[in-house]
Design an enzyme around this catalytic site. Sequence first.
Site, PDB file in Angstrom:
ATOM      1  N   GLY B  12       0.827  -1.357  -0.169  1.00 48.27           N
ATOM      2  CA  GLY B  12      -0.014   0.029  -0.028  1.00 48.27           C
ATOM      3  C   GLY B  12       0.799   1.294   0.153  1.00 48.27           C
ATOM      4  O   GLY B  12       1.952   1.340   0.643  1.00 48.27           O
ATOM      5  N   ASP B 137       1.359   0.739   8.862  1.00 50.65           N
ATOM      6  CA  ASP B 137       0.798  -0.306   9.797  1.00 50.65           C
ATOM      7  C   ASP B 137       2.002  -0.380  10.997  1.00 50.65           C
ATOM      8  O   ASP B 137       1.734  -0.836  12.004  1.00 50.65           O
ATOM      9  CB  ASP B 137       0.247  -1.678   9.434  1.00 50.65           C
ATOM     10  CG  ASP B 137      -0.752  -1.594   8.609  1.00 50.65           C
ATOM     11  OD1 ASP B 137      -1.857  -0.896   9.131  1.00 50.65           O
ATOM     12  OD2 ASP B 137      -0.994  -2.153   7.714  1.00 50.65           O
ATOM     13  N   GLY B 183      -5.359  -1.564  10.317  1.00 49.96           N
ATOM     14  CA  GLY B 183      -4.745  -2.344  11.264  1.00 49.96           C
ATOM     15  C   GLY B 183      -5.284  -3.594  11.339  1.00 49.96           C
ATOM     16  O   GLY B 183      -6.318  -3.999  12.268  1.00 49.96           O
ATOM     17  N   GLU B 238      -9.207  -1.962  12.774  1.00 56.47           N
ATOM     18  CA  GLU B 238     -10.364  -2.479  11.657  1.00 56.47           C
ATOM     19  C   GLU B 238     -10.278  -4.186  11.961  1.00 56.47           C
ATOM     20  O   GLU B 238     -11.163  -4.847  12.052  1.00 56.47           O
ATOM     21  CB  GLU B 238      -9.981  -2.379  10.328  1.00 56.47           C
ATOM     22  CG  GLU B 238      -8.639  -2.765   9.972  1.00 56.47           C
ATOM     23  CD  GLU B 238      -8.193  -2.556   8.256  1.00 56.47           C
ATOM     24  OE1 GLU B 238      -9.175  -2.049   7.559  1.00 56.47           O
ATOM     25  OE2 GLU B 238      -7.218  -2.505   8.249  1.00 56.47           O
ATOM     26  N   GLN B 291      -5.954   8.133   5.782  1.00 57.17           N
ATOM     27  CA  GLN B 291      -4.741   8.123   6.860  1.00 57.17           C
ATOM     28  C   GLN B 291      -3.497   7.912   6.277  1.00 57.17           C
ATOM     29  O   GLN B 291      -2.465   7.976   6.899  1.00 57.17           O
ATOM     30  CB  GLN B 291      -4.970   7.127   7.910  1.00 57.17           C
ATOM     31  CG  GLN B 291      -5.201   5.844   7.364  1.00 57.17           C
ATOM     32  CD  GLN B 291      -5.915   4.728   8.281  1.00 57.17           C
ATOM     33  OE1 GLN B 291      -5.544   4.420   9.445  1.00 57.17           O
ATOM     34  NE2 GLN B 291      -6.979   4.079   7.713  1.00 57.17           N
ATOM     35  N   ARG B 292      -3.406   7.596   4.745  1.00 58.23           N
ATOM     36  CA  ARG B 292      -2.179   7.289   4.206  1.00 58.23           C
ATOM     37  C   ARG B 292      -1.885   8.195   3.050  1.00 58.23           C
ATOM     38  O   ARG B 292      -0.741   8.186   2.511  1.00 58.23           O
ATOM     39  CB  ARG B 292      -2.093   5.713   3.834  1.00 58.23           C
ATOM     40  CG  ARG B 292      -2.903   5.416   2.832  1.00 58.23           C
ATOM     41  CD  ARG B 292      -2.551   3.890   2.239  1.00 58.23           C
ATOM     42  NE  ARG B 292      -3.356   3.564   1.150  1.00 58.23           N
ATOM     43  CZ  ARG B 292      -3.866   2.504   0.651  1.00 58.23           C
ATOM     44  NH1 ARG B 292      -3.573   1.234   1.229  1.00 58.23           N
ATOM     45  NH2 ARG B 292      -4.195   2.229  -0.581  1.00 58.23           N
TER      46      ARG B 292
END
Lengths: 400, 400
Positions: B12, B137, B183, B238, B291-292
């Site tokens: 990712g 992560d 996560g 998650e 968030q990324r």
Amino acid sequence: MYENCLVVQSGGPTAVINNSVVGLVDEMLYSGFKGKIYGSIGGIHGLMNEKFIDLSKLSTEDRHRLRWTPGAALGTCRHKLILSEIEKIILILKKRHIRYFFYIGGNGSMQVAKMVNDVAEQMNYHLTVIGIPKSIDNDLVETDHSPGYGSAAKFLATSVLDMKMDVASYPSSNRVTIIETMGRHTGWLAAACSLATCDDESQTLIYIPEAPFYLENCLEKIQNAYRNKRNTFLIVAEGMKNEYGQYINENQIEYDLLDRPKLGGVADYLKNTIENSTGIQTRSIVTSIWQRSSIILASKTDVDEAYEISKEAWKHAVKGYSGVMIGMDREKNVENDYKIVYRPKPLKDVANKEKYVPVEWYDLSENTMTKEFINYAESLIQGEMIIPMKNGLPIYKQVI
Amino acid sequence: MYENCLVVQSGGPTAVINNSVVGLVDEMLYSGFKGKIYGSIGGIHGLMNEKFIDLSKLSTEDRHRLRWTPGAALGTCRHKLILSEIEKIILILKKRHIRYFFYIGGNGSMQVAKMVNDVAEQMNYHLTVIGIPKSIDNDLVETDHSPGYGSAAKFLATSVLDMKMDVASYPSSNRVTIIETMGRHTGWLAAACSLATCDDESQTLIYIPEAPFYLENCLEKIQNAYRNKRNTFLIVAEGMKNEYGQYINENQIEYDLLDRPKLGGVADYLKNTIENSTGIQTRSIVTSIWQRSSIILASKTDVDEAYEISKEAWKHAVKGYSGVMIGMDREKNVENDYKIVYRPKPLKDVANKEKYVPVEWYDLSENTMTKEFINYAESLIQGEMIIPMKNGLPIYKQVI
């Protein structure tokens, strides 16, 4: 005994609504106002329960810090006022010798301000009532735009741009990304996402409540893009409607205490519909309160205007205006630069009305915004804030 | 004929992954490398299809602009490699005279790097293989943390702080706000939200996959706070699980092409559960790819390290290391300042392993992170980026 003043924050918070409080306090103190400047704690609830904070006692530094603190620092509430409550409010104002009443809010709030103005008059209580517009939805009439919208627009456009970079990271995986913005009746926020343009090859379709949504047409465009190995971004306003004027997810909608539909499920509904109809992998992202809580991406233009409009509110109060909202007129100078002139507008012309995205600013066949909208919105997102940080995080100021 | 080099972005995207590409190219050019520096377009797919970009031809300005462009600029993909494909890859590398292979990715990617290293050896092809860690992560072992995590952590902590300001704007309305972070197996991102502390009176509960989630206990805490007129924030990874080790929303989970559970429904599931059990109004917010993808809130520390770690990768390649990942060891100097030392770690010690949040950093009775975690994470979010903007929006660089 001095005359006093009260300022109330009403409706949903914005990134810049505290600037409107600070602009007012700064201007009043600067002009030598000697009375108390009350802030109502928790909106109209605070007023009815006489929970006030004395804003004239805030230090210069605290006022300064409030300018980069998002949310409504004095607090706000959801409450539908009835006439008897307004009469009670006038008595409270009278008791506290409050002669200036500033109400920061949207079109529903302007109706409240109008009622307060009218009832005070009927009760023979001399009160100066000024409405200060605030709306991320940008749906107030009699003003070119509303403080709060520019920052939400900038936040959304930047976020869409960022997410486009993320999606473009997977060149061999074509999918649909749905981004749901606020906007019950108007599409200003969804439209702002059209500002996010980059050289990626994705297709961006924008759906606003002002124009009908044709599901079949949307699915066809998604499938065409997919065949051509292009990603699709769907930007959807939560209040978008189909060609029959119904919410897309009509059957799933619940209603809140004020009998307003609890929207916000459109992206998930569309995600399921698209996946079931086309089999194309779809992601739904709901911007929720994020789009109004981030100050990091606030527009400097918006911050400055939210501050300035309240200075104008005080200047107009001193001149004897009452029962007006301060509106912003956009005036082009000879260089065609963006220029705002603040002018009082009768509250009766604003109260409970809604400003829609003009139909000619939306291209119904391409589902995009036209150049006219871009020209309009681009001016509103200009300029950046430098937010003081400590230990890696912004330092906000809480006053209640 | 010169020896050539290939760099691949895998897994990712992160806000800072392009810094790892630029750091490598900068260092190689600086050290006088004369061969081609290929970038694989679209991750391992690009490599197998020989779709390359010549990164040595990027101008200094373009490289500079890539440093504030989020997403994986070279492109990445989702693909599970099999042995025969790796043999094919080695033949492609051989044909192109590629002697240096840099793989930027997470723990699955380190397994691929290890396989490439092993197969090249078996095929007697002299190849230098270096893994460069990257993970929002933060789940790679043999490194204090992974580039990408600090920025995602800073984004999340700031966003939670912003949303706390928004929720605090309604002093008379107590509700629950659920924020779901990524996560699957680890709670590093959810834990980072504990950095967002302010003076509001809300209760913040954090749930990570490393500790069991007790629904009854959670509901009780929510109800207690509600009775005391306090808002509750639930931060949920998650991949959080109940006391039986099952995903909370086990029955609703689908699986993706790589047989990994498609998580991400936990917040909505909990929202319904809480509303049905307690009647307390609950909002669920899913941070998704946001968030990324945001560079505006990137941590300067993270940006610098993502860049530096790739410079170290080249330095180690030149020294003859292969089959290693560059790890970051945190070393305290006498002043107890944060200091990172880059050291090569055997890929076999990293591949396919996962670093969990230490149990002693989580307070199971309070559902909060302990001071140890805060000390660890605080260093990683320090410093801000100044992102060049044009016309109100950031200007990103696309290269493929």
